[in-house]
Design a protein around this motif. Structure first.
Motif, short mmCIF file in Angstrom:
data_model
loop_
_atom_site.label_atom_id
_atom_site.label_comp_id
_atom_site.label_asym_id
_atom_site.label_seq_id
_atom_site.Cartn_x
_atom_site.Cartn_y
_atom_site.Cartn_z
N GLU B 303 -2.43 24.62 -118.25
CA GLU B 303 -2.96 23.84 -119.36
C GLU B 303 -2.26 22.48 -119.43
O GLU B 303 -2.91 21.44 -119.60
N ARG B 304 -0.94 22.51 -119.30
CA ARG B 304 -0.19 21.27 -119.39
C ARG B 304 -0.55 20.34 -118.23
O ARG B 304 -0.72 19.14 -118.42
N GLY B 305 -0.68 20.92 -117.04
CA GLY B 305 -1.07 20.10 -115.88
C GLY B 305 -2.42 19.44 -116.09
O GLY B 305 -2.59 18.24 -115.83
N GLY B 306 -3.37 20.21 -116.59
CA GLY B 306 -4.70 19.65 -116.85
C GLY B 306 -4.66 18.55 -117.89
O GLY B 306 -5.32 17.51 -117.74
N ALA B 307 -3.85 18.76 -118.92
CA ALA B 307 -3.75 17.75 -119.98
C ALA B 307 -3.13 16.46 -119.44
O ALA B 307 -3.55 15.35 -119.79
N LEU B 308 -2.12 16.61 -118.57
CA LEU B 308 -1.49 15.42 -117.99
C LEU B 308 -2.48 14.65 -117.11
O LEU B 308 -2.52 13.41 -117.12
N VAL B 309 -3.29 15.39 -116.34
CA VAL B 309 -4.30 14.73 -115.51
C VAL B 309 -5.26 13.93 -116.38
O VAL B 309 -5.57 12.76 -116.10
N ASP B 310 -5.72 14.55 -117.47
CA ASP B 310 -6.64 13.84 -118.37
C ASP B 310 -5.98 12.58 -118.93
O ASP B 310 -6.59 11.51 -118.98
N GLU B 311 -4.73 12.72 -119.34
CA GLU B 311 -4.02 11.59 -119.94
C GLU B 311 -3.88 10.45 -118.92
O GLU B 311 -4.13 9.27 -119.24
N VAL B 375 11.39 13.97 -116.66
CA VAL B 375 10.74 13.10 -117.64
C VAL B 375 10.22 13.94 -118.80
O VAL B 375 9.59 14.98 -118.58
N GLY B 376 10.48 13.49 -120.02
CA GLY B 376 9.96 14.16 -121.21
C GLY B 376 8.44 14.13 -121.22
O GLY B 376 7.83 13.19 -120.70
N LEU B 377 7.84 15.18 -121.78
CA LEU B 377 6.39 15.33 -121.71
C LEU B 377 5.64 14.16 -122.32
O LEU B 377 4.54 13.83 -121.87
N ASP B 378 6.22 13.52 -123.33
CA ASP B 378 5.51 12.40 -123.95
C ASP B 378 5.81 11.07 -123.23
O ASP B 378 5.34 10.03 -123.64
#
Lengths: 474, 474
Positions: B303-311, B375-378
């Protein structure tokens, strides 16, 4: 009244086509029989087509590649129907590097065979499927009766080649390309209401088990095949050993497809929307959407014209400035009509004194009073945006009306032949069949596609109540 | 420690090159001798090159066209040096459409002759000049010692062809293409500090009066010609009657230029930046700038990987997701290193528990501790933007350092030959001359270009104090 620069369509449609291709500086015949030189304006239109089609191909998951144009003669011979279909059209290189070649090579007429050879190497297991590839390339089919853009010895196209683990997946992908790539592009961007359907057995691609097609009914009522998507079954995977290990560890032959559109679409565009004044390019496609024509180089026309170009370009419009005031305004207006630029903004001293410019829409006929409007200087960007949107819709609507007028429902073969003199006939497929196709062919008429009554693509030629679209064709 | 997948560069550079082309899935040999199949990843890189070069060509005012690939044999024979230069490399079509052709046609090795024929038709008066044309095309030069991307029988390129009213204008345009199109692209996008200069008389293009070149000094110290821009003088305008009426009503021969870059640049990219772990693609060029690698499919990694790709995609980054957790993480990391994707974002369960991900920069060596950062997620989007910018600058800096180390100033021919064993020599041109070129050639060394001492392009080979860059070359 503009002077006559083109043969009128009603007088001689093929001559009109030749005239407009030449006068709009789209293309010329090349030095070798049947080849063409695509000039800057024609190529800019093709580049826009490529970009729009390529975006859709990538959205459908396919990746671009480049295969060589030279194919060993032996490759073509491995699939029997394929070699039979293409042999009469091949160009053969027999000498290279100053020597006679041991095995002659052919210039690709299409690339199923060489893709097949490499797909067999790249595919091992079911996880490698589907393999979805495409290339933009030139191909050669020696033409006895060439016609620029429509039928040339060398043409530019894209050819997609895919391999799938099941027949159902291959069928679905061939349909997806037909609908989401080709029809969507042709209807939404080109504004051409193409008919979709299956080819009859005799009209199929050489080596396919099913050919799907998009057909336009162009200005003179003839049909033009605008794009095709083929299910190749396991014909090429057997000929080239495209095998994969399925989830149970069994060797299986893949199911393949191929599909293409070409520079022929440029011909379809010309013949679908052109009128007696020249081309009409739909705004979504047009490389030049707007031309700002400076009438004279005084009274601030040049400065205002330049400022309008900057403003429109900033708004994302594809716009050019015509400040060639050494050429008469009438001559320039005629030339822009010929080239079919969707919107012309005329900047003249009298209008400017009133704080306005004149906006001219190319999609409306020259005797239609609403094609010209006077627009306040601060309203130009908004008026142009509206004109481009309306122009796109209007060209499509005109093409739909043309199709509705030229596509006639008939109930027997005689009536089909009669209807095909000026357009296309929809006739029950059950009344045609193989014998009916012979009968039509004797009159120069072919079945362009088989459809369901609602115009959708049937899953087989054996569905009940199918209709055949019969027409003369380019 | 990653397992060895490539022959180390220091062990065998040509073998390393072959290995990386194959393992990174860039290209393969085609079925006909010397041809190549460009695979999706290689083609995506070429497409990005095309887009960047095409933008610059259009900014320089040239328009794209498409000429046929078949040229009548007689065309080539009209310019004496041209036919002599290309005859040994021609592929000849003798049979087509099932018959022997009356006049054989050659597959274009380059298109000066056919452009010449049509420019003569299109140009009447001085107002038609300059005529600035370009085409993206395939060409064929039969190769005896082919090497993928560097020297292939068929290759893809662009070829510009222009006609001008004066020699000064032609000279200026050939230089403009060299500087504003080729060098700018190669330095700013490819990160390759090419040397620019004039070719010596013996190294000129067949039919040119002056050839300008961009030369890279690649990983093993050899030179690679990356692009050329030719002044053709009036040679082709005399052979093809490219005439115009000047402002005084006098017939004049035009001055023409031609210029090209090809898929050879892909080879130059590989050999300029690649290391023992594989390719390293500069971020501004890379079709994939960032890969987000999901380490495992639990703990919210997917989920996190997908969200990062979108971002990242939303931020305009060319990014892909690697969620193939059925393949080991190590194997996947090695593959992304091989493909040279500039930045890898690794999303693993332990990192995620700490609210961080790991960012890996491909431009830094595998033993450089700063290539990995937490690196921090944000902060991922900001850190990626910085890493892409730093990666572009760092690859260019490394290439500049490599060039500085391999380019040696020498004062005699013996030292030049010695320096060319590991790099390139800068030697006073006055010490070389025709006899010196013979001497160098006997050692497999050529003069790649002649420059001014400050590295700029001289107006003639007779300027004082010029230096010759001598090297072995691909």
């Amino acid at each position: 009244m503009a002077q006559r620069v083109l043969t009128p369509q009603a007088e001689d449609f093929p001559r009109w086509y030749q005239d407009v291709v030449a006068k709009a500086e789209m293309a010329e015949n090349g030095p070798v029989r049947g080849t063409m030189v695509i000039r800057p304006y024609g190529y800019a239109i093709w580049e826009r087509m490529q970009r729009e089609v390529d975006d859709r191909i990538k959205a459908a998951g396919a990746q671009n590649v480049a295969f060589p144009m030279f194919i060993p003669e032996s490759y073509l011979q491995r699939e029997a129907e394929h070699v039979e279909g293409f042999s009469p059209e091949l160009a053969v290189v027999t000498h290279a590097g100053g020597k006679e070649l041991e095995e002659p090579v052919v210039v690709r007429p299409t690339s199923e065979t060489v893709f097949g050879e490499f797909m067999a190497k790249w595919i091992q297991g079911y996880r490698d499927l589907p393999l979805l590839l495409n290339q933009w390339a030139n191909v050669v089919r020696w033409e006895l009766r060439p016609r620029v853009f429509l039928r040339t010895t060398e043409f530019l196209w894209q050819e997609g080649h895919t391999a799938h683990a099941s027949e159902a997946d291959a069928t679905a992908y061939a349909l997806r390309i037909l609908h989401d790539v080709y029809r969507d592009f042709m209807v939404e961007v080109l504004g051409i209401p193409v008919l979709v359907g299956r080819k009859t057995a005799r009209e199929r691609f050489a080596g396919a088990i099913n050919t799907l097609t998009c057909e336009a009914i162009v200005g003179d009522g003839k049909a033009l095949q605008m794009g095709t998507s083929h299910e190749l079954g396991q014909n090429f995977s057997r000929a080239f050993d495209i095998l994969y290990l399925d989830a149970d560890g069994q060797q299986q032959h893949a199911w393949t497809t191929s599909w293409g559109v070409s520079t022929r679409m440029v011909g379809g565009l010309i013949m679908s929307h052109g009128d007696d004044d020249g081309l009409r390019i739909p705004p979504r496609l047009a490389p030049t959407q707007v031309v700002v024509v400076v009438v004279r180089d005084d009274a601030g026309c040049l400065e205002r014209g330049g400022a309008l170009v900057d403003e429109l370009r900033h708004a994302g419009v594809r716009v050019v400035l015509d400040d060639k005031v050494s050429v008469s305004f009438g001559r320039r207006a005629t030339d822009w009509e010929l080239k079919g630029v969707p919107v012309r903004v005329e900047v003249g001293p009298r209008d400017l004194a009133d704080g306005v410019v004149t906006l001219v829409r190319r999609d409306l006929a020259s005797d239609n009073p609403s094609r010209k409007q006077t627009v306040g200087l601060d309203q130009v960007a908004a008026a142009v945006a509206t004109a481009l949107e309306d122009g796109q819709a209007s060209l499509r609507r005109q093409a739909e009306e043309h199709l509705a007028a030229r596509l006639v429902d008939v109930e027997d073969l005689d009536s089909a032949v009669e209807a095909a003199a000026t357009g296309a006939a929809r006739i029950p497929w059950a009344l045609v069949g193989d014998a009916g196709e012979d009968r039509l062919a004797a009159e120069g008429v072919t079945v362009r596609c088989i459809q369901r009554p609602d115009g959708t693509v049937p899953a087989s030629a054996d569905e009940p109540d199918l209709v055949a679209v019969a027409a003369r064709a380019y």
